[in-house]
Each structure stands twice: as structure tokens, then as C-alpha cells.
Scaffold this active site. Structure first.
Site, mmCIF file in Angstrom:
data_model
loop_
_atom_site.group_PDB
_atom_site.id
_atom_site.type_symbol
_atom_site.label_atom_id
_atom_site.label_comp_id
_atom_site.label_asym_id
_atom_site.label_seq_id
_atom_site.Cartn_x
_atom_site.Cartn_y
_atom_site.Cartn_z
ATOM 1 N N TYR A 161 -27.653 9.869 4.221
ATOM 2 C CA TYR A 161 -28.101 8.515 4.554
ATOM 3 C C TYR A 161 -29.573 8.418 4.172
ATOM 4 C CZ TYR A 161 -27.899 4.058 6.989
ATOM 5 O OH TYR A 161 -27.919 2.717 7.284
ATOM 6 N N LYS A 199 1.858 3.072 4.183
ATOM 7 C CA LYS A 199 1.617 3.209 2.744
ATOM 8 C C LYS A 199 0.356 4.048 2.504
ATOM 9 C CE LYS A 199 3.492 1.903 -1.113
ATOM 10 N NZ LYS A 199 3.862 0.531 -1.459
ATOM 11 N N ASN A 240 10.081 4.145 -3.292
ATOM 12 C CA ASN A 240 8.869 3.923 -4.087
ATOM 13 C C ASN A 240 7.862 5.066 -3.996
ATOM 14 O OD1 ASN A 240 10.128 1.481 -4.369
ATOM 15 N ND2 ASN A 240 8.329 0.241 -3.886
#
Length: 479
Positions: free
Chosen positions: A114, A169, A394
Site C-alpha cells: 500500500y 460459478k 459447462n
């Protein structure tokens, strides 16, 4: 024929069972009489005169699960303390999380990850935006975008209800291809707003997976985003389904000893998946394809078809311009591909098909016809479910396709890449191992993603859409 019990309707009963011989056997007998599938039986503790056990059971559906529980309740000496739905337990608190790749446990680490160190990286990207692909998570990130209008077989259930599917997914992206995917469910159904939202978030992603967006809007959304963005846009309901269906067809033909160009193919459903399947089968050499919607066979003389994707289907399928309903189309068909809804196909339809019929009933969770109804008729049966052989899923396609696209830094996922993926999936099974119940590899076959990614990456370079440059020795440079 009854549907077989499935883990998707599994539950665990905590039972207080009188601690005497034969009691557990009575429980298992009651489950069996209700045709439930008993699984794990775990002893939790002994409490007084009771032995506490957790019994896991798989049912056909919620009503079946309730009947099983009621049957166990009726046994003398049995108390049911509670019943836990295993599917809901798995989803508590969501299924994914973000984790750091490097620890931030020292001042030096904080200064580099950071401020102030990160500022140097920001300046480098500001000078050359291409560096975002190597210096940020963009290179391995996929946005899984839905508006919740066509979720599974449930229809328009809204963006909130779509979240569990999009999380799932994202889990599959990570598990199978080590891709960081994020579920993004948009609270709008307006095409222009969805396109704008995706464009606005695109700088943070290497690719976009459109999911469960209703037809015909999904076609326009995908096409416009492909034209306006320089990262791959892939509507998985269309192309993922089509790729795996082609892979299954390639291997099924080896089993029944037929050729693609000789097939009479009937596709039931003219939505996103049906259109994509018709396109990829044509690209693979199929010549006789009939697509049916709710009004029957799509053909040039239908008054209700004047434009849009069905106009394309009318002009590019059904070369003999046949008319009639689904049952007419099924006569002498070699291959039926269902991407519509439950119960659309009858046993008589399958009886009317050609010798050695192949039936891919892919509606999910309930197929167009239950496999049990046609086991004695169809030579090969495939579904979209994991509890039957030959699951056309899929997940066999999209992780490897995106892995190959991201690794080559492709700007598109084109037809050549999809065809390459389908052939790679098919080749994951040796021809000697093919059979009527084994035309498609398991989703847990680890070589599938590797082979698909390799084939897709190769096709990306060959078709000129890969932006990551190859070095002379075959490796790659990223900056």
C-alpha cells in the site's frame, strides 16, 4: 419411472434412538421403504438411555424428503431433534471469499503493498495502461455478470436470487482453473444499462462471463460488448453449453458409428443455448438441423418470424424448409438436443427416431424426458445433471476456455477457439474407453482444463486475437 435420489435434496436428521438392539435397523428400513438413499450414519454421543446419531439421506425432491422424515417419526423409540438441509447449510454465509496473496505483517510489507510504494505502480500504469494486465489482478480476473432473468430453469427470479449461482460459478473458476472470478448481479433488466455497467467495470477484469441473462437480450448484450471492449466477452449459457454439446456429439458418433454430415439433428429450444448449439454444429459439419420453439419447427414461411435470431435460424437451418410441430421433427431424427424445459419430449417421440437414437435432454434441473423412461429405447442418453451418466456440464468448457484466453491475453473468444475447446474435451477420453455411458469426461478429470486451455491458447495465436507476445523459444513475455 421414478427419479433417483440426489445429493441436491440431501438432509441430515439428528435422531435420539433408544439404546437397544435393532433400533438403527428400523430407521434404515423406514428410509428404504420410502425409497430414500441412506448415507453416512454417525454416532454423536450417548445421552441417558438414548444414543444420538446423525443420519444423512438423499431424496428425490422436497416432498420426498418430508415423507422420509415422517416415516422415521412414526417409529417408537425414535425422537427427531432436528432436520438440516445440507444444501442450505453449504450456502450459509456464501461460498467464496477473497484472500491475500502475500502477508501484510511488517511495516515494509505495508509500505510496498500500500502507500507509499503502491503509488509508483499507479504511476507506471497511468503512463501505460497495458501494464494493468501484469501489475494488477486484472490478468487473472473474470467478472461473472447476471441480471437474474434466466437463472437455471427457474426463469426471472431477480439479481439477489441469482447470487448463489454466480457464487457457484466463481467457485468453479477458482477450483478448476485457478481464476479469480467475482459474482456481479445487476439490479436492472435494461440492455443499455447492463452494457454500460460492464463497460464501466471492465478496467478491473481480464474477461467477462455473462450468465443467466434472458433471450433475446443476451445476444445484443454480448455482441455490443464484444464490439466495444478489448477483453473477451463470453455468454456461457450460449457458448459453454454449445462447446460441451459438440464434444459429446463427437464422441457419441464414434460409439454409434455415424457421421456428423449424415445426421438429422433436432434442437428443442430456440433460446441462447439452442442458437449457439445450432451454430457450432453447423461449423463442425452438420447439414440437417431442425430447431423447434413453442410454435413448432422454425422455417422460412412462418409469419411470426420477421427478424432477430429466429430469422437467422430460419435462414441457416432446416434446408428443406420442413414445417410441423416437434413431434413431426422427431421422426427419423438421429440426435435430439433439448435445451427447453421439463417434460417436453415423450417416449413416443423417441420411438419415432432413427436407429441408435441419441438423446441429449439438457434442461436443468428437470430434463425434457427422464432417462428412466427411455433407457430401453435410446442408445445414448445425456443430461445436464450430475446424478446420471454423460453429464453435459459447462464446467468442462468455461474454465479451460477462460484460462487459455487469459494466458494468451486474447481480445476475443472466437469460433475457432470454441471449436478447438470442443475437440480438446472430446479427446480427453481415449477411443478404446468410449461407451454408451461414457462419451464425455468427468468434470473432475484434471487434464480437461489443461487440454482445453492449451487448445484455446493455440487457436488464439493462430487467429490473431492473442496480445501476449511469444518469445523465440516459445515462452511468453508479459510487459
Amino acid at each position: 419411472m421414478e427419479i433417483q435420489p440426489s445429493a441436491s435434496y440431501s438432509f441430515t436428521m439428528r435422531l435420539y434412538i433408544e439404546n437397544k438392539p435393532g433400533m438403527l435397523a428400523r430407521v434404515l428400513q423406514a428410509i428404504g421403504q420410502e425409497k430414500g438413499d441412506a448415507g453416512a450414519v454417525d454416532v454423536v454421543k450417548v445421552e441417558g438411555k438414548f444414543k444420538v446419531r446423525d443420519v444423512t439421506v438423499s431424496a428425490r425432491d422436497q416432498a420426498h424428503a418430508k415423507n422420509i422424515v415422517e416415516a422415521v417419526k412414526k417409529i417408537d423409540g425414535i425422537k427427531i431433534r432436528y432436520v438440516s438441509d445440507r444444501v442450505f447449510l453449504l450456502h450459509l454465509g456464501g461460498k467464496i471469499r477473497i484472500e491475500n496473496k502475500v502477508p501484510v505483517d511488517t511495516r515494509d510489507a505495508l509500505s510496498m503493498a500500500y502507500t507509499p510504494g503502491v503509488g509508483r505502480v499507479c504511476e507506471a500504469i497511468a503512463k501505460n495502461k497495458e501494464k494493468a494486465s501484469t501489475l494488477t489482478i486484472k490478468q487473472n480476473s473474470v467478472a461473472v455478470v447476471s441480471d437474474g432473468t434466466a437463472v437455471l430453469g427457474l426463469g426471472d427470479i431477480g439479481p439477489e436470487a441469482a447470487m448463489p449461482v454466480m457464487e457457484g460459478k466463481a467457485m468453479l473458476f477458482k477450483e478448476f482453473a485457478d481464476i479469480d472470478a467475482y459474482p456481479i448481479c445487476l439490479d436492472t433488466k435494461k440492455t443499455d444499462e447492463i452494457i454500460s455497467a460492464v463497460k464501466w467495470m471492465a478496467p478491473g477484469f481480464g474477461a467477462v462471463n455473462l450468465e443467466d441473462i434472458s433471450s433475446p437480450r443476451c445476444f445484443e448484450i454480448e455482441q455490443r460488448l464484444k464490439e466495444e471492449l478489448d477483453i473477451p466477452i463470453f455468454h456461457d449459457d450460449q457458448h459453454g453449453t454449445a462447446v460441451v454439446t459438440l464434444a459429446a456429439t463427437i464422441n457419441a458418433l464414434k460409439v454409434v458409428k455415424k457421421k456428423m454430415e449424415d445426421l438429422r439433428i433436432v434442437i428443442v429450444g430456440a433460446g441462447a443455448a439452442g442458437v449457439a448449439i445450432a451454430r457450432i454444429l453447423r461449423g463442425a459439419g452438420a447439414e440437417e438441423i431442425l430447431v423447434c420453439d413453442s410454435k413448432g419447427i422454425i422455417q422460412k414461411d412462418r409469419d411470426d418470424i420477421t427478424d432477430g435470431i429466429k430469422k437467422w435460424l430460419a435462414e441457416n437451418t432446416n434446408a428443406r424448409n420442413e414445417s410441423g410441430d416437434l413431434h413431426d421433427a422427431m421422426k427419423n431424427a438421429d440426435l435430439l438436443i433439448g435445451v427447453s424445459g421439463p417434460g417436453i419430449i415423450t417416449r413416443k417421440d423417441v420411438e419415432a427416431m432413427a436407429d441408435d437414437p441419441m438423446v441429449f435432454a439438457l434442461a436443468n434441473p428437470v430434463p425434457e424426458i427422464q432417462p428412466e423412461e427411455i433407457n430401453d429405447l435410446a442408445r445414448i442418453i445425456a443430461t445436464g445433471r450430475s446424478d446420471y451418466p454423460n453429464q453435459i456440464n459447462n464446467v468442462l468448457a468455461f474454465p479451460g476456455i477462460f484460462r487459455g484466453a487469459l494466458d494468451s491475453r486474447a481480445t476475443d473468444i472466437n469460433e475457432a477457439m470454441k471449436l478447438a475447446a470442443a475437440h480438446a474435451i472430446a479427446q480427453c477420453i481415449d477411443e478404446d474407453d468410449l461407451g454408451t455411458e461414457y462419451i464425455i469426461p468427468s468434470v473432475f478429470n484434471k487434464k480437461v482444463v489443461r487440454m482445453v486451455a492449451r487448445a484455446v491458447k493455440k487457436a488464439a495465436y493462430e487467429t490473431g486475437v492473442a496480445e501476449r507476445k511469444k518469445t523465440a523459444f516459445g515462452g511468453e513475455i508479459g510487459m
